[in-house]
Design a protein around this motif. Structure first.
Motif, PDB file in Angstrom:
ATOM      1  N   TYR A   1      19.698  43.170  33.373  1.00  0.00           N
ATOM      2  CA  TYR A   1      20.574  42.754  32.278  1.00  0.00           C
ATOM      3  C   TYR A   1      20.919  43.943  31.371  1.00  0.00           C
TER       4      TYR A   1
ATOM      5  N   ASP B   1      21.869  39.085  37.393  1.00  0.00           N
ATOM      6  CA  ASP B   1      21.292  38.643  36.106  1.00  0.00           C
ATOM      7  C   ASP B   1      22.275  38.831  34.948  1.00  0.00           C
TER       8      ASP B   1
ATOM      9  N   LYS C   1      23.408  36.906  32.896  1.00  0.00           N
ATOM     10  CA  LYS C   1      22.982  36.230  31.660  1.00  0.00           C
ATOM     11  C   LYS C   1      21.485  36.441  31.405  1.00  0.00           C
ATOM     12  N   GLY C   2      20.956  37.538  31.923  1.00  0.00           N
ATOM     13  CA  GLY C   2      19.533  37.822  31.738  1.00  0.00           C
ATOM     14  C   GLY C   2      18.688  37.134  32.798  1.00  0.00           C
ATOM     15  N   LYS C   3      17.418  37.510  32.873  1.00  0.00           N
ATOM     16  CA  LYS C   3      16.519  36.977  33.904  1.00  0.00           C
ATOM     17  C   LYS C   3      16.351  35.468  33.792  1.00  0.00           C
ATOM     18  N   LYS C   4      16.336  34.987  32.537  1.00  0.00           N
ATOM     19  CA  LYS C   4      16.136  33.541  32.329  1.00  0.00           C
ATOM     20  C   LYS C   4      17.457  32.807  32.147  1.00  0.00           C
ATOM     21  N   GLY C   5      18.564  33.533  32.150  1.00  0.00           N
ATOM     22  CA  GLY C   5      19.873  32.904  31.987  1.00  0.00           C
ATOM     23  C   GLY C   5      20.185  32.508  30.565  1.00  0.00           C
ATOM     24  N   ASP C   6      19.488  33.108  29.590  1.00  0.00           N
ATOM     25  CA  ASP C   6      19.676  32.684  28.197  1.00  0.00           C
ATOM     26  C   ASP C   6      20.315  33.762  27.313  1.00  0.00           C
ATOM     27  N   GLN C   7      20.871  34.800  27.957  1.00  0.00           N
ATOM     28  CA  GLN C   7      21.472  35.898  27.182  1.00  0.00           C
ATOM     29  C   GLN C   7      23.002  35.783  27.184  1.00  0.00           C
TER      30      GLN C   7
ATOM     31  N   GLU D   1      22.276  34.958  43.666  1.00  0.00           N
ATOM     32  CA  GLU D   1      21.088  35.533  43.048  1.00  0.00           C
ATOM     33  C   GLU D   1      21.216  37.047  42.854  1.00  0.00           C
TER      34      GLU D   1
END
Ligand SMILES: [Zn+2]
Length: 486
Positions: free
Chosen positions: A160, A181, A183-189, A230
């Protein structure tokens, strides 16, 4: 008499100065590389190149070598690839050396070995001097090799943060793969594509949109219609559909867009040669080398129009898989042409086998049930004759894949046999390699030197045994740019 002596002295001095002045003049007139193509075949060692050459000859019924585009580059050298803290390198450390001219530690992107200072790349220098810059790859744009040209991160897995640095690079063109990624590794960015738009990038998706662009008046991130959800890579040549752009097609269009009087620097990575070699999948490896080589063909066409000002470099970051030509079970024989019967990459085969497993296993699955798929997609038992040992190996791998029955109690023994791969998909591609006469020694990289080819200004300096960190300095010299990047 005294006057004569002085004249004589002056004459001698003049004679001595003369050749020096002439050579200084020659130097000033020496053509500089205004158009630079830097092709990096990830994992493409000599055996990967030779496998493609021998395969092409075999398709014509010949024993020998059928030349590739990269074989047209006259200057040839060998490159040592070791990292600062490990002999067998990784794409982050090797990419950093190839981009910045400095060795660094494993997993480090565009920073010094102890990760305290950023290192600038030759792409950055080219941009600083008014050239247009393109970064092209078949894997994600924030993967290690492309990242080394614009990012500075202590860990290659900071996808990210690397994507955000891409948006700050101000480079003119990025493509073929997407952002991993985003939106970041967790998808919260916040979405890195949106941030790129805010920074002035136009995001285009698919062939039609990309081909419509006629002028590079806006910075562009151009992505293939299909990318892996992915890892954001594009399909390999063997799995490509009609919607998918080839690397060659993408490079050809990129040349047209980047071409301008101030010149350009283009890095083109064949990123999935490495992945296919990690899988010990010879058909996909050869397919990716040939695909990469077609892109080199477009650079050669361009060089014909600007022969004195175009520098083309083709090299690798390291070898992967310990590939060689020759297999114990084949003795001195080879049937390289059999490779052509494999119609899907090992990951694509693994996906098909998984679908079969989900539908039929464990209650209704049998080796005979999956056998028609194997025959159709690989030619095994149909175009490629099998013996008893081959069938035993296939059945053993079938039980491992479909029923979870691993052949050995020892994890290490199973790893030696299958790596981390789907056992059946791996075994199918391994038998193809064995039958064709190729051998593999590892699921990882190797430390053997890789070739470098060069054509254009300064090409001779790439000959001999050099180190990966030398290459950027030689390129900068050929471009007539300062070699001090920091
Ligand atoms: Zn690798």
């Amino acid at each position: 008499m005294r006057k004569l002596k002085i004249y004589l002295l002056l004459f001698i001095i003049f004679i001595q100065i003369l050749p020096e002045r002439a050579s200084a003049q020659d130097k000033a007139q020496e053509p500089k590389a205004r158009y630079v193509f830097y092709f990096i075949g990830d994992g493409m060692g000599l055996a990967q190149i030779n496998a493609a050459q021998a395969y092409k000859a075999a398709l014509q019924g010949k024993i020998g070598i059928e030349a590739l585009n990269m074989d047209k580059l006259n200057a040839l050298g060998l490159v040592s690839t070791y990292a600062q803290n490990r002999y067998i390198t990784c794409s982050a450390a090797a990419g950093t050396a190839l981009a910045t001219g400095q060795k660094t530690s494993i997993n480090t992107i565009g920073m010094n070995a102890d990760r305290t200072a950023p290192l600038n790349s030759i792409a950055w220098m080219a941009k600083k001097h008014g050239m247009k810059v393109g970064i092209i790859t078949t894997v994600s744009l924030n993967h290690a090799t492309p990242a080394a040209f614009y990012a500075h991160r202590p860990d290659r897995n900071d996808y990210y943060e690397i994507a955000l640095q891409l948006t700050e690079s101000n480079f003119d063109l990025f493509g073929l793969g997407g952002l991993k990624d985003a939106k970041g590794k967790k998808g919260d960015q916040p979405d890195a594509y949106d941030i790129a738009r805010q920074k002035g990038y136009q995001i285009v998706k698919g062939r039609e949109e990309f081909m419509k662009i006629n002028k590079l008046d806006k910075k562009i991130i151009a992505i293939n219609a299909n990318i892996d959800p992915e890892n954001a890579e594009v399909p390999v040549a063997l799995d490509r559909g009609p919607e998918d752009m080839s690397l060659a097609e993408f490079v050809s269009k990129s040349i047209a867009l980047l071409d301008n009087p101030n010149g350009f620097f283009m890095m083109v990575e064949g990123g999935q040669i490495d992945w296919a070699c990690h899988n010990n999948d010879i058909a996909t490896t050869i397919g990716e080398v040939l695909d990469f080589d077609q892109a080199i063909g477009h650079a050669l066409d361009f060089a014909q129009k600007h022969p004195k000002e175009t520098l083309i470099i083709v090299t690798a970051d390291h070898e992967t898989g310990g590939l060689t030509i020759g297999n114990a079970l084949k003795h001195y024989d080879s049937d390289f042409g059999w490779i052509r019967h494999q119609k899907a990459s090992q990951p694509a085969l693994a996906k098909m086998f998984k679908e079969y497993k989900n539908r039929f296993c464990p209650a209704n699955c049998s080796f005979d049930g999956i056998w028609p798929i194997i025959q159709e997609k690989t030619g095994l038992g149909k175009d490629i004759p099998l013996n008893e040992f081959d069938r035993t190996q296939l059945q053993m791998s079938f039980r491992a894949s479909m029923l979870g029955q691993m052949p050995f109690p020892s994890e290490e023994a199973n790893y030696l046999l299958f790596g981390g791969n789907d056992p059946l998909a791996l075994m199918v591609t391994r038998i193809i390699a064995q039958k064709a006469g190729f051998g593999w020694t590892t699921w990882s990289h190797t430390g053997i030197p890789v070739p470098v080819r060069a054509q254009g200004p300064g090409q001779k300096s790439f000959e001999g045994f050099i180190d990966n960190k030398d290459i950027p300095h030689l390129i900068l010299k050929a471009m007539g740019l300062p070699q001090n990047l920091n």
